[in-house]
Scaffold this motif. Sequence first.
Motif, PDB file in Angstrom:
ATOM      1  N   THR A   1       0.756  -1.209  -0.034  1.00  0.00           N
ATOM      2  CA  THR A   1      -0.348  -0.130   0.205  1.00  0.00           C
ATOM      3  C   THR A   1       0.952   1.159  -0.121  1.00  0.00           C
ATOM      4  O   THR A   1       1.734   1.348   0.849  1.00  0.00           O
ATOM      5  N   ARG A   2       0.610   2.371  -0.805  1.00  0.00           N
ATOM      6  CA  ARG A   2       1.373   3.485  -1.136  1.00  0.00           C
ATOM      7  C   ARG A   2       0.285   4.418  -1.047  1.00  0.00           C
ATOM      8  O   ARG A   2      -0.699   4.647  -1.660  1.00  0.00           O
ATOM      9  N   GLN A   3       0.470   5.474  -0.123  1.00  0.00           N
ATOM     10  CA  GLN A   3      -0.507   6.401   0.067  1.00  0.00           C
ATOM     11  C   GLN A   3       0.231   7.923   0.229  1.00  0.00           C
ATOM     12  O   GLN A   3       1.118   8.180   0.763  1.00  0.00           O
ATOM     13  N   TRP A   4      -0.502   8.776  -0.524  1.00  0.00           N
ATOM     14  CA  TRP A   4       0.021  10.242  -0.430  1.00  0.00           C
ATOM     15  C   TRP A   4      -1.310  11.106   0.199  1.00  0.00           C
ATOM     16  O   TRP A   4      -2.623  10.864  -0.261  1.00  0.00           O
ATOM     17  N   SER A   5      -1.119  11.860   1.230  1.00  0.00           N
ATOM     18  CA  SER A   5      -2.277  12.619   1.731  1.00  0.00           C
ATOM     19  C   SER A   5      -1.836  14.027   2.141  1.00  0.00           C
ATOM     20  O   SER A   5      -0.398  14.208   2.204  1.00  0.00           O
ATOM     21  N   GLN A   6      -2.715  15.202   1.870  1.00  0.00           N
ATOM     22  CA  GLN A   6      -2.381  16.391   2.370  1.00  0.00           C
ATOM     23  C   GLN A   6      -3.573  16.949   2.833  1.00  0.00           C
ATOM     24  O   GLN A   6      -4.595  16.795   2.390  1.00  0.00           O
TER      25      GLN A   6
ATOM     26  N   ASP B   1      -4.588   9.915  -1.860  1.00  0.00           N
ATOM     27  CA  ASP B   1      -4.238   9.044  -3.039  1.00  0.00           C
ATOM     28  C   ASP B   1      -3.621   7.725  -2.705  1.00  0.00           C
ATOM     29  O   ASP B   1      -2.589   7.933  -2.346  1.00  0.00           O
ATOM     30  N   THR B   2      -4.524   6.779  -2.705  1.00  0.00           N
ATOM     31  CA  THR B   2      -4.105   5.298  -2.129  1.00  0.00           C
ATOM     32  C   THR B   2      -4.078   4.355  -3.254  1.00  0.00           C
ATOM     33  O   THR B   2      -5.025   4.214  -4.125  1.00  0.00           O
ATOM     34  N   LEU B   3      -2.702   3.820  -3.448  1.00  0.00           N
ATOM     35  CA  LEU B   3      -2.523   2.542  -4.052  1.00  0.00           C
ATOM     36  C   LEU B   3      -2.374   1.432  -3.755  1.00  0.00           C
ATOM     37  O   LEU B   3      -1.332   1.095  -2.773  1.00  0.00           O
TER      38      LEU B   3
ATOM     39  N   GLN C   1      -7.780   4.624  -4.915  1.00  0.00           N
ATOM     40  CA  GLN C   1      -8.761   5.334  -4.371  1.00  0.00           C
ATOM     41  C   GLN C   1      -8.344   6.655  -4.178  1.00  0.00           C
ATOM     42  O   GLN C   1      -7.120   7.103  -3.626  1.00  0.00           O
ATOM     43  N   ARG C   2      -9.086   7.613  -4.846  1.00  0.00           N
ATOM     44  CA  ARG C   2      -8.735   8.958  -4.864  1.00  0.00           C
ATOM     45  C   ARG C   2      -9.930   9.928  -3.966  1.00  0.00           C
ATOM     46  O   ARG C   2     -11.013   9.567  -4.210  1.00  0.00           O
ATOM     47  N   THR C   3      -9.403  10.549  -2.989  1.00  0.00           N
ATOM     48  CA  THR C   3     -10.464  10.904  -1.875  1.00  0.00           C
ATOM     49  C   THR C   3     -10.270  12.339  -1.990  1.00  0.00           C
ATOM     50  O   THR C   3      -9.027  12.936  -1.559  1.00  0.00           O
TER      51      THR C   3
END
Length: 226
Positions: A10-15, A36-38, A97-99
Amino acid sequence: NQVTRDVHDTRQWSQEFRLHGASGPLDWLVGAVAFDTLDRVTARFGTARGDVSATERLTALLPATPQQVGPTSIANLSLVDDPARQQAVRQRVENRQRTYALFGALDYVASERVQLRAELRATNERFELDSEVVNFQPSFGRAIDPQDFNDVTARLSADYRVSPSFRTYLSAAKGSRSGGINPLPGLPTDEQAYEPESNWTYELELRRQGEPVNPRAPINAPDPRA
């Protein structure tokens, strides 16, 4: 002899951004957040071939009829000479998943006894699925279009001080869970994607506050009347 090996990456970017302010009896907060989670899952399964010949197949054991030959087992698709060193790919699925969400909260001190709070959150989510392998067989890949879900959740609460020792708290909140895509081939169209689920939760509390403790009072102090 069977060996399973699952790899979950799992790789996730958040702001997140927040802006807070206060003026008199009002206290407010607004913000925005993005994720943005892959997710990539690979499941491997190996079954020792043993004495099974090219014309023979393993069968499943049915507890209800153990003396009868059961149906052909799916384990035949994972037969290898040494499962400790080699496994067949049983499932390989990639989810993205993009939130994006906007949220806010407002606190209002109506009086010395009454405090009110309102919260609101609006969310947009997009799900993308790449189903490469399912049950050892090639799957449908990216045949299902990306799914978009929109949701708005709220929470309202009130705090009322009945007396210096008692206070009541009332809350009504909406909770939700995201929708998504089922990574299994051959499902009916109406089962390939599922919608978000939501519910309302209500809470009522009565709290009692004891007498404050003097932190400077000595422990086990002598009784002055002694």
